[in-house]
Enzyme design. Structure first.
Site, PDB file in Angstrom:
ATOM      1  N   ASP A   1      -1.211   6.715   6.422  1.00 23.83           N
ATOM      2  CA  ASP A   1      -2.302   5.877   5.936  1.00 23.83           C
ATOM      3  C   ASP A   1      -2.574   4.866   7.051  1.00 23.83           C
ATOM      4  O   ASP A   1      -1.828   3.910   7.247  1.00 23.83           O
ATOM      5  CB  ASP A   1      -1.886   5.171   4.643  1.00 23.83           C
ATOM      6  CG  ASP A   1      -2.943   4.161   4.186  1.00 23.83           C
ATOM      7  OD1 ASP A   1      -3.994   4.028   4.856  1.00 23.83           O
ATOM      8  OD2 ASP A   1      -2.717   3.501   3.142  1.00 23.83           O
TER       9      ASP A   1
ATOM     10  N   LYS B   1     -12.431  -1.411   7.456  1.00 26.74           N
ATOM     11  CA  LYS B   1     -11.705  -2.439   8.217  1.00 26.74           C
ATOM     12  C   LYS B   1     -12.001  -2.281   9.704  1.00 26.74           C
ATOM     13  O   LYS B   1     -12.520  -3.190  10.337  1.00 26.74           O
ATOM     14  CB  LYS B   1     -10.204  -2.337   7.957  1.00 26.74           C
ATOM     15  CG  LYS B   1      -9.884  -2.637   6.500  1.00 26.74           C
ATOM     16  CD  LYS B   1      -8.578  -2.046   6.064  1.00 26.74           C
ATOM     17  CE  LYS B   1      -8.470  -1.973   4.561  1.00 26.74           C
ATOM     18  NZ  LYS B   1      -8.584  -3.258   3.889  1.00 26.74           N
TER      19      LYS B   1
ATOM     20  N   TRP C   1       0.820  -1.220   0.000  1.00 26.95           N
ATOM     21  CA  TRP C   1       0.000   0.000   0.000  1.00 26.95           C
ATOM     22  C   TRP C   1       0.848   1.261   0.000  1.00 26.95           C
ATOM     23  O   TRP C   1       0.513   2.241  -0.666  1.00 26.95           O
ATOM     24  CB  TRP C   1      -0.998  -0.016   1.157  1.00 26.95           C
ATOM     25  CG  TRP C   1      -2.045  -1.059   0.902  1.00 26.95           C
ATOM     26  CD1 TRP C   1      -2.198  -2.245   1.547  1.00 26.95           C
ATOM     27  CD2 TRP C   1      -3.048  -1.032  -0.129  1.00 26.95           C
ATOM     28  NE1 TRP C   1      -3.235  -2.962   0.987  1.00 26.95           N
ATOM     29  CE2 TRP C   1      -3.774  -2.240  -0.029  1.00 26.95           C
ATOM     30  CE3 TRP C   1      -3.401  -0.122  -1.122  1.00 26.95           C
ATOM     31  CZ2 TRP C   1      -4.833  -2.550  -0.896  1.00 26.95           C
ATOM     32  CZ3 TRP C   1      -4.457  -0.427  -1.977  1.00 26.95           C
ATOM     33  CH2 TRP C   1      -5.150  -1.621  -1.859  1.00 26.95           C
TER      34      TRP C   1
HETATM   35  N1  PMP Z   1      -4.254   1.509   2.333  1.00 29.46           N
HETATM   36  C1  PMP Z   1      -4.310   0.362   3.026  1.00 29.46           C
HETATM   37  C2  PMP Z   1      -3.312   0.125   4.131  1.00 29.46           C
HETATM   38  C3  PMP Z   1      -5.271  -0.592   2.714  1.00 29.46           C
HETATM   39  O1  PMP Z   1      -5.310  -1.749   3.395  1.00 29.46           O
HETATM   40  C4  PMP Z   1      -6.208  -0.342   1.678  1.00 29.46           C
HETATM   41  C5  PMP Z   1      -7.298  -1.292   1.312  1.00 29.46           C
HETATM   42  N2  PMP Z   1      -7.068  -2.599   1.519  1.00 29.46           N
HETATM   43  C6  PMP Z   1      -6.095   0.861   0.982  1.00 29.46           C
HETATM   44  C7  PMP Z   1      -5.119   1.770   1.342  1.00 29.46           C
HETATM   45  C8  PMP Z   1      -7.036   1.192  -0.142  1.00 29.46           C
HETATM   46  O2  PMP Z   1      -8.284   1.523   0.379  1.00 29.46           O
HETATM   47  P1  PMP Z   1      -9.542   1.770  -0.544  1.00 29.46           P
HETATM   48  O3  PMP Z   1      -9.885   0.491  -1.210  1.00 29.46           O
HETATM   49  O4  PMP Z   1     -10.601   2.262   0.404  1.00 29.46           O
HETATM   50  O5  PMP Z   1      -9.195   2.837  -1.528  1.00 29.46           O
END
Ligand code: PMP
Length: 370
Positions: A177, A201, A108
């Site tokens: 994040d 989450k 991520w």
């Molecule tokens: N950052 C992290 C640490 C994530 O786990 C996720 C989704 N699994 C995201 C960003 C992306 O999130 P979204 O699908 O809401 O855009």
């Protein structure tokens, strides 16, 4: 056919993930008519008094839960954390003439960097890819004092590595994040410039992203940005710049209330999360390498426990047996393989105990053949 409570499994999904049962029950009980509104929360205007109260309560509960200081603003947005990968550099990097520092501890963080480079100068100051992101920076992290901000991912959902403590950035704003560990513990908010977390989450359901931003950083947001992409407008309009995802905000509010009233706050949540994750890591450590944890011991995630079994056959047998016992969504992400048990705030201790029991039994039965 009406789904019954008895059909609910222990859901180890990485997200959208399990919600606290009391939250689902409350939403169910209020779905047809929100008390005092005469209509469902799904049917009322975002500018109505009942929704205004929902929004304000969600905000004030979050402020209380995390002891958010007065010089920070809370906003609710759409677009998921992915939109924040772009909005952060659009708002905080553009026009500064500086570069942003990115710490890559997993998939991520890398995706956040990929978007940031489209907006301005980015320096990757640490990248754990050579060891498939099984560790965090130690003494080898060199941050630049002239950076526009430092971006990091507090918990890497796929690899299962989690910072225990935030990087020290002195006066450089720290951007986090926190999508997959938001509200899993208390946070020293005053050490952050901006925190963002999609809700699906630990904080509710898909559709809303929670942001906590230090007020002075709003001065960086340029007028030329498209309206929706400008943090300042969302702050000015109190998250009502356009129609917010009303149901997702309502649900996040219920999760905040659950954390406050039923869990007793994020410090208690941290205790619970420590207990749950320890249960699984202990089995991994006592298994004589039958289970091999992906993350190094000093950066193991309390939220996503990642490990391997000795072979693909054993892994499949483990998943099959887990599913027979009502333990679901345990397959790891393809880039890591193996098993990933996502045990966010809402995963009950009993679910983790059942998984632990399965791991112990499975190891006892199969260790000798390997
Ligand atoms: N950052 C992290 C640490 C994530 O786990 C996720 C989704 N699994 C995201 C960003 C992306 O999130 P979204 O699908 O809401 O855009």
């Amino acid at each position: 056919m009406e789904a019954t409570l008895a059909e609910r499994v222990y859901n180890f999904s990485p997200g959208p993930a399990a919600l606290p049962l009391p939250v689902l029950e409350k939403a169910q009980s209020e779905l047809l008519a929100l008390p005092g509104a005469g209509a469902s929360v799904l049917e009322i205007s975002h500018r109505s008094k009942p929704f205004g109260e929902i929004l304000e309560k969600a905000k004030s509960d979050l402020i209380e839960l995390l002891s958010i200081p007065d010089n920070y603003r809370v906003i609710f947005m759409q677009g998921g954390s992915r939109l924040q990968f772009s909005m952060v550099p659009m708002n905080l990097l553009r026009g500064t003439g500086q570069a942003a520092d990115y710490i890559l501890t997993g998939v991520w963080g890398g995706k956040a960097r990929d978007e940031a480079v489209k907006e301005g100068d980015v320096r990757v100051v640490w990248d754990g890819k050579d060891s498939n992101y099984d560790r965090l920076p130690g003494g080898d992290l060199q941050l630049n004092v002239d950076a526009a901000y430092v971006h990091f991912t507090s918990n890497e959902t796929i690899q299962g590595v989690q910072f225990l403590d935030e990087p020290h950035t002195s006066d450089v704003p720290l951007v986090c994040d926190a999508s997959s560990d938001f509200l899993c513990r208390p946070l020293p908010i005053d050490r952050y410039g901006l925190i963002y977390a999609c809700a699906q989450k630990n904080a509710g359901t898909a559709g809303v992203t929670v942001l906590i931003i230090r007020e002075d950083l709003l001065d960086r947001c340029q007028e030329s940005l498209p309206g929706y992409l400008n943090y300042r407008l969302h702050v000015q309009e109190n998250s009502l710049y356009n129609t917010p995802p009303t149901f997702a905000v309502y649900l996040a509010g219920l999760v905040f209330r659950w954390l406050k009233n039923e869990v007793g706050g994020v410090a208690n949540m941290l205790e619970r999360n420590r207990r749950k994750s320890k249960m699984l890591y202990e089995v991994i450590d006592d298994s004589d390498d039958f289970f091999q944890g992906h993350a190094q011991q000093d950066c193991r995630s309390m939220m996503n426990v990642t490990f391997h079994l000795p072979s693909d056959e054993l892994q499949q047998a483990f998943l099959d047996e887990a599913s027979r016992r009502g333990l679901c969504e345990l397959k790891g992400h393809r880039s890591v393989g193996g098993i990933r048990a996502s045990i966010y705030n809402a995963m009950p201790i009993e679910g983790v105990e059942l998984l632990r029991d399965l791991m112990v039994e499975f190891c006892d039965q199969n260790r000798s053949s390997h």
